[in-house]
Design a protein around this motif. Structure first.
Motif, PDB file in Angstrom:
ATOM      1  N   PHE A  64      -3.535   3.214  -5.655  1.00 28.03           N
ATOM      2  CA  PHE A  64      -2.686   4.392  -5.519  1.00 28.03           C
ATOM      3  C   PHE A  64      -3.515   5.668  -5.461  1.00 28.03           C
ATOM      4  O   PHE A  64      -4.481   5.832  -6.206  1.00 28.03           O
ATOM      5  N   GLN A  65      -3.136   6.577  -4.578  1.00 30.28           N
ATOM      6  CA  GLN A  65      -3.725   7.910  -4.443  1.00 30.28           C
ATOM      7  C   GLN A  65      -5.246   7.874  -4.268  1.00 30.28           C
ATOM      8  O   GLN A  65      -5.971   8.687  -4.830  1.00 30.28           O
ATOM      9  N   TYR A  74       6.337   4.002  -7.558  1.00 29.35           N
ATOM     10  CA  TYR A  74       5.598   3.011  -6.771  1.00 29.35           C
ATOM     11  C   TYR A  74       5.203   1.821  -7.653  1.00 29.35           C
ATOM     12  O   TYR A  74       5.317   0.670  -7.241  1.00 29.35           O
ATOM     13  N   GLN A  75       4.746   2.086  -8.870  1.00 30.83           N
ATOM     14  CA  GLN A  75       4.371   0.992  -9.774  1.00 30.83           C
ATOM     15  C   GLN A  75       5.587   0.144 -10.117  1.00 30.83           C
ATOM     16  O   GLN A  75       5.493  -1.083 -10.216  1.00 30.83           O
ATOM     17  N   ARG A  78       3.784   7.895  -8.513  1.00 25.76           N
ATOM     18  CA  ARG A  78       2.960   6.837  -9.117  1.00 25.76           C
ATOM     19  C   ARG A  78       3.847   5.905  -9.952  1.00 25.76           C
ATOM     20  O   ARG A  78       3.738   4.688  -9.881  1.00 25.76           O
ATOM     21  N   GLU A 129      -1.952  -5.401  -4.096  1.00 27.52           N
ATOM     22  CA  GLU A 129      -1.744  -3.981  -3.825  1.00 27.52           C
ATOM     23  C   GLU A 129      -3.048  -3.262  -3.579  1.00 27.52           C
ATOM     24  O   GLU A 129      -4.126  -3.729  -3.971  1.00 27.52           O
ATOM     25  N   CYS A 152       0.848  -1.189   0.000  1.00 21.13           N
ATOM     26  CA  CYS A 152       0.000   0.000   0.000  1.00 21.13           C
ATOM     27  C   CYS A 152       0.880   1.233   0.000  1.00 21.13           C
ATOM     28  O   CYS A 152       1.751   1.375   0.861  1.00 21.13           O
ATOM     29  N   SER A 153       0.663   2.131  -0.941  1.00 21.22           N
ATOM     30  CA  SER A 153       1.429   3.362  -0.962  1.00 21.22           C
ATOM     31  C   SER A 153       0.939   4.259   0.174  1.00 21.22           C
ATOM     32  O   SER A 153      -0.259   4.306   0.468  1.00 21.22           O
TER      33      SER A 153
END
Length: 162
Positions: A127-128, A106-107, A103, A124, A77-78
């Motif tokens: 994101f955001q 993280y990817q 992004r 996962e 998890c970001s």
């Protein structure tokens, strides 16, 4: 790059009351990216996370096996708030990487986790996106990791992986 790693009995991510990702036994990794992070930081963290010996072996020996050794799952998890600095009573996020750049990095982190482990065992969050992370900590075991700061993205990060 920072990671808060929790050994879990289970973990899940929920967005708008819908579970979008979940794992059983394994690790939940909350990942923060600083504005100075690079591919070298990603490589370091991926190697450490997959090989971190935080599980008990079948022989009862503690702190002996990794998520990879056990064939357990990983939930990533970001979490940009890991680089928050307090300015009075309010968090300041200037040390966190900007969303567009983070992004991409993280990817890359998630992709490398899948490349270096079993893709179907690496899950996962989104994101955001505001979400709820449900963690059933096993132990409890919580470990904070941070990549060493490299002089440049091409520098090799040396580490004792024993």
């Amino acid at each position: 790059m920072k990671a808060i790693v929790q050994r879990v009995a289970s973990a899940s991510v929920t967005v708008n009351n819908e579970i979008i990702s979940e794992i059983g036994k394994g690790i939940c990794v909350l990942v923060g990216l600083s504005r100075d992070d690079s591919v070298a930081d990603v490589d370091y963290l991926v190697r450490k996370l997959i090989n971190m010996r935080i599980f008990e072996g079948d022989d009862g020996k503690k702190w002996n096996l990794s998520v990879k050794d056990k064939g357990y799952e990983v939930l990533c998890c970001s979490q940009f708030t890991l680089y928050a600095l307090m300015k009075g009573n309010k968090p300041d996020f200037h040390q966190s990487m900007a969303p567009d750049k983070s992004r991409e990095l993280y990817q890359l982190f998630v992709d490398k986790m899948k490349q270096n482990y079993k893709p179907d065992l690496v899950k996962e969050g989104r994101f955001q996106t505001f979400c709820h992370v449900n963690i059933v900590n096993d132990g409890p075991v919580t470990i904070c990791l941070e990549s060493p700061k490299a002089k440049s993205s091409t520098d090799e990060i040396k580490d004792n992986d024993s």
